[in-house]
Design an enzyme around this catalytic site. Sequence first.
Site, short mmCIF file in Angstrom:
data_model
loop_
_atom_site.label_atom_id
_atom_site.label_comp_id
_atom_site.label_asym_id
_atom_site.label_seq_id
_atom_site.Cartn_x
_atom_site.Cartn_y
_atom_site.Cartn_z
N ARG A 15 0.83 -1.19 0.00
CA ARG A 15 0.00 0.00 0.00
C ARG A 15 0.87 1.24 0.00
O ARG A 15 1.77 1.36 0.81
CB ARG A 15 -0.91 0.00 1.23
CG ARG A 15 -2.25 0.66 0.98
CD ARG A 15 -3.17 0.47 2.16
NE ARG A 15 -3.51 -0.94 2.40
CZ ARG A 15 -4.43 -1.31 3.27
NH1 ARG A 15 -5.08 -0.43 3.98
NH2 ARG A 15 -4.70 -2.59 3.43
N ASP A 70 -16.44 -0.84 3.59
CA ASP A 70 -15.19 -0.13 3.32
C ASP A 70 -14.91 -0.14 1.82
O ASP A 70 -15.71 -0.62 1.02
CB ASP A 70 -14.04 -0.70 4.15
CG ASP A 70 -13.53 -2.05 3.65
OD1 ASP A 70 -14.23 -2.70 2.85
OD2 ASP A 70 -12.44 -2.46 4.07
N HIS A 123 -13.40 -7.71 10.15
CA HIS A 123 -13.08 -8.81 9.23
C HIS A 123 -13.76 -10.07 9.74
O HIS A 123 -13.57 -10.47 10.90
CB HIS A 123 -11.57 -9.05 9.16
CG HIS A 123 -10.81 -8.02 8.40
ND1 HIS A 123 -10.79 -7.99 7.02
CD2 HIS A 123 -10.07 -6.97 8.80
CE1 HIS A 123 -10.05 -6.97 6.61
NE2 HIS A 123 -9.61 -6.34 7.68
N LYS A 154 -3.42 -6.66 -2.45
CA LYS A 154 -3.53 -7.76 -1.51
C LYS A 154 -3.23 -9.02 -2.29
O LYS A 154 -3.87 -9.29 -3.31
CB LYS A 154 -4.92 -7.81 -0.88
CG LYS A 154 -5.23 -6.59 0.01
CD LYS A 154 -6.61 -6.66 0.63
CE LYS A 154 -6.88 -5.46 1.52
NZ LYS A 154 -8.23 -5.50 2.13
N ASP A 168 -12.89 -1.62 -0.47
CA ASP A 168 -12.87 -2.81 -1.34
C ASP A 168 -13.94 -3.81 -0.93
O ASP A 168 -14.00 -4.92 -1.47
CB ASP A 168 -11.49 -3.47 -1.35
CG ASP A 168 -11.02 -3.94 0.02
OD1 ASP A 168 -11.51 -3.42 1.03
OD2 ASP A 168 -10.13 -4.82 0.08
N SER A 180 -7.84 -0.71 -0.26
CA SER A 180 -8.86 -0.93 0.77
C SER A 180 -9.56 0.36 1.16
O SER A 180 -10.18 1.01 0.34
CB SER A 180 -8.23 -1.63 1.97
OG SER A 180 -9.20 -1.98 2.92
N HIS A 181 -9.42 0.75 2.43
CA HIS A 181 -10.13 1.91 2.97
C HIS A 181 -9.30 3.19 2.96
O HIS A 181 -9.75 4.21 3.45
CB HIS A 181 -10.54 1.60 4.42
CG HIS A 181 -9.35 1.27 5.29
ND1 HIS A 181 -8.86 -0.01 5.39
CD2 HIS A 181 -8.55 2.05 6.07
CE1 HIS A 181 -7.81 0.00 6.20
NE2 HIS A 181 -7.61 1.23 6.63
N ASP A 232 -14.59 -5.75 1.56
CA ASP A 232 -14.40 -7.01 2.26
C ASP A 232 -14.70 -6.88 3.75
O ASP A 232 -14.55 -7.83 4.51
CB ASP A 232 -12.99 -7.57 2.04
CG ASP A 232 -11.88 -6.68 2.59
OD1 ASP A 232 -12.17 -5.55 3.02
OD2 ASP A 232 -10.70 -7.12 2.58
N ARG A 233 -15.15 -5.69 4.17
CA ARG A 233 -15.59 -5.47 5.54
C ARG A 233 -16.91 -4.71 5.53
O ARG A 233 -17.10 -3.80 4.71
CB ARG A 233 -14.57 -4.67 6.35
CG ARG A 233 -13.29 -5.41 6.65
CD ARG A 233 -12.42 -4.64 7.61
NE ARG A 233 -11.99 -3.37 7.04
CZ ARG A 233 -11.49 -2.37 7.76
NH1 ARG A 233 -11.40 -2.48 9.08
NH2 ARG A 233 -11.08 -1.27 7.16
#
Length: 447
Positions: free
Chosen positions: A13, A238, A325, A108, A240, A98-99, A242-243
Amino acid sequence: MLDPKVFKAYDVRGIYPDELDEAGARAIGRAYVEEFEPRRIAVGRDMRLSAPAIADAAMRGATEAGVDVLDLGMVGTEMVYFAVGELGLDGGIAVTASHNPKEYTGMKIVRRGALPVGGDSGLLDVRTRALADDADATRTAGTIEPYDIWPAFVDRVLSFVDISAIAPLRVVVDAANGMAGAMLPRVLDRLPIDVVRCFFEPDGSFPNHEPNPLLPENREFIMRKTLDEHADLGVAFDGDADRCFFVDDAGEFVPGDFITALLADSVLQKERGAKIIYDVRASWAVPETIERGGGVPLINRVGHAFIKQRMREEGAVFGGEVSGHYYFRDFSQADSGVVPFLLMLELVSRRGQKLSEILAPFRERYFITGELNTPVRDVALKLQELKERFASEGRVSHLDGISVDADDWHMNVRPSNTEPLVRLNLEARTKALMEQKRDEVLAVIRS
């Protein structure tokens, strides 16, 4: 450009293009293949403005190293994990930050079985190879083939619930201009709920707010909107996707500990006796709910790499972290934002209660601080000070940072992976004791 500091504990990142650009992404794609020697991988990307170029560069680097790539296009991170597990691929790359704020890009990376590649599982070796940039020009180039993972993904996430049991709930969803806006419509079309869709247009400039619901300022909207719409619950994703994070019908944010407990109870209704993983920061609500439901609670250190590995070792059906998560055995032990969303709809529907009513017993019994972060000059020294001060009050564990467990309160203090600060999570049986012990611990941390 490839700044070494973009390689973090769990992913890649950095700021685009100053810390990571197309040349750097190409080098990472190549280095990943050289390190793990996969034959077929999947690559997907999020909606960030830099994502198409970064994904294209990563795929070119990978194919130059001899691997065949399935190009999933713009998908949520969990869809890359799903593709790797479902199709039996040797690995995958999700191009996402992500966020993080809009100027960031990243990746990732997973290997076969959707196992994450992190700092202690090969990512540092990928970094070494990528920075050396000594590509082997003698390899036969691989291919890039578009692949549509959507139908299989939608069917799989919906398989976690009984759609006929879901009531016509009114639900506010804040997609934050992230990947949830692209992922959810195909799922929502198969559900009987009334959805207030907010910021569903994927837009990497994030014109409304940053896609990080853990920050209080970013969840003000969903809390207010849930109340204004008289909704049964609100859900924020978030960047992407995934949360996911929940707000109850009273507009109150629901901590990840309590969500883990509720999801664990839901899972145990279907598979009694199952093992469930939770992290060291979690409220007593989690293990006590698991035990009441006939499950086996297993505490674990924080981090998706550690959770996923433990799930495989133990055959655990579910794992949850305070940070939002949630991991599922039947989803390649990977984390998903969509599956917990669906399970919560089913749970609220089956209980026939308001979410605030379902949560009331937790809020009346468990008093938690949430995560409190404090910069410190010497993290190791500070952890030692805390041990010396509080070891006499309870059992001490070094599973992850330092934990102290007394009969009526407990805490965990962990160092950050990326900054010189410590993270405190503390809980007590009464609000007054929670506040007292919180202040005592913070006084030591800040001294």
